[in-house]
Enzyme design. Sequence first.
Site, PDB file in Angstrom:
ATOM      1  N   TYR A 143       8.658  -1.834   7.370  1.00 28.88           N
ATOM      2  CA  TYR A 143       7.895  -1.495   8.567  1.00 28.88           C
ATOM      3  C   TYR A 143       6.408  -1.558   8.243  1.00 28.88           C
ATOM      4  O   TYR A 143       5.942  -0.920   7.303  1.00 28.88           O
ATOM      5  CB  TYR A 143       8.267  -0.094   9.049  1.00 28.88           C
ATOM      6  CG  TYR A 143       7.484   0.369  10.255  1.00 28.88           C
ATOM      7  CD1 TYR A 143       7.707  -0.202  11.508  1.00 28.88           C
ATOM      8  CD2 TYR A 143       6.533   1.372  10.141  1.00 28.88           C
ATOM      9  CE1 TYR A 143       6.995   0.215  12.616  1.00 28.88           C
ATOM     10  CE2 TYR A 143       5.816   1.799  11.253  1.00 28.88           C
ATOM     11  CZ  TYR A 143       6.048   1.219  12.483  1.00 28.88           C
ATOM     12  OH  TYR A 143       5.337   1.639  13.577  1.00 28.88           O
ATOM     13  N   ASP A 237       1.903  -3.987   1.224  1.00 26.85           N
ATOM     14  CA  ASP A 237       1.737  -2.857   2.123  1.00 26.85           C
ATOM     15  C   ASP A 237       1.994  -1.583   1.328  1.00 26.85           C
ATOM     16  O   ASP A 237       3.140  -1.210   1.077  1.00 26.85           O
ATOM     17  CB  ASP A 237       2.718  -2.969   3.292  1.00 26.85           C
ATOM     18  CG  ASP A 237       2.616  -1.799   4.267  1.00 26.85           C
ATOM     19  OD1 ASP A 237       1.954  -0.794   3.938  1.00 26.85           O
ATOM     20  OD2 ASP A 237       3.209  -1.892   5.354  1.00 26.85           O
ATOM     21  N   LYS A 265      -2.393   6.953   4.979  1.00 29.49           N
ATOM     22  CA  LYS A 265      -1.804   8.257   4.700  1.00 29.49           C
ATOM     23  C   LYS A 265      -2.469   9.001   3.555  1.00 29.49           C
ATOM     24  O   LYS A 265      -3.259   9.911   3.753  1.00 29.49           O
ATOM     25  CB  LYS A 265      -0.309   8.119   4.426  1.00 29.49           C
ATOM     26  CG  LYS A 265       0.499   7.513   5.561  1.00 29.49           C
ATOM     27  CD  LYS A 265       1.972   7.429   5.220  1.00 29.49           C
ATOM     28  CE  LYS A 265       2.787   6.675   6.257  1.00 29.49           C
ATOM     29  NZ  LYS A 265       2.792   7.301   7.571  1.00 29.49           N
TER      30      LYS A 265
END
Length: 426
Positions: A143, A237, A265
């Site tokens: 994702y 990623d 994050k």
Amino acid sequence: MFKKSIKAYEKACEVIPGGVDSPVRAFKSVGGTPPFIEKGKGAYIYDIDGNKYVDFVQSWGPLIFGHCDRDIEKAVIKTAKKGLSFGAPTNLETKLASEIVEMFDNIDKVRFVSSGTEATMSAIRLARGVTNKNDIIKFEGCYHGHSDSLLVQAGSGMATFGSPSSPGVPADLTKHTLLCEYNNIEQLEKCFEESNDIACIIIEPIAGNMGLVPASNEFLKACRELCDKYGALLIFDEVMSGFRASLKGASGILDIKADILTFGKVIGAGMPVGAFAARKEIMSHLSPEGKIYQAGTLSGNPVAMAAGLESLRKLKKNPKIYDDLNKKAKRLLNGLKKIADENNIGFQTNSRGSMFGFFFCENEPKNFKEVGNCDFKRFATFHHEMLKRGFYFACSQYEAGFICTKITNKDIDACLKAAKEVMKNL
């Protein structure tokens, strides 16, 4: 036990789609009503009914030092008193960028954004602009945010153009997205054979959105070699794994170097933030230095920069933190595995640093399809029963878990004691 949360959820559903602002929070994968959280402190979160939980989610990764860390909190408050954002440059952006750049030998410059979705979307645009090619390769189960070109599902062939997996996404926006099976070199090679217009591969080197499923070193090496052979760029990623799996994320564990890294994050320590980074030769194409446009009014906002800077500096001062976190993750997973074996329950585990995952199945999953064959009903039952006993795990088999510095061996042993009780009845 959850009376106030149930009422809160019902009220939320009246004014918020599905009652939540991010789908996984709705507990659709495990059923039931999500606890509404009132506060967090250290290793624990507390819901509005007064229930206390050991938190193995930690805001989906960024809270390495747990909730309300004193140093990070102090930095945020001090900065917030000067102003929340200015839409103008601040020294905090440069300081955090410098801290990140000096850690990696394959990046020279960083551009901050406000989310992981922005980071990956911008990284892909950059790769397309630099290579002057259109197609991208992504992998099932990885994702990379909810931008249109990344919301794709598999076609009928082995390696085909992706078709939209969400209403509202025109097929024209996904026709340049090639979808492959994670850890499948043959399919990856076939993609390059079928298209001479591939700008980049984007991959989670440690996938955290199909549970925790690391890419094999052989597979990542193939990604690197094929990109070099065909003039494509390799994007790692690391929105989830960056500064989590190790001080340098997956890049610190692997000997394969990506052309572009994306972060999120953790570099905001709980504040909304993301970033993408690369060598200066690549980043020089980015506006205002180059012609590839990307912008964001709140990008690099001082409060997020202050939180991330304090967190990263604390980690760099004491890199042994990662050894301790890894030991705690292993203690939890080895304990759960032993209990499952004692009860003849198929159970697989995996961890990378402070990231962990577990599956109710007989063999370790290597890709999204194999994760889909796991026992989701058993996972849902386990999740609910552990929640009742005060242990908050990710509410989906497709999500990873996280350890923070405030989680103690005593917390883990208490969790294992509860799991022993629960697994007897699974």
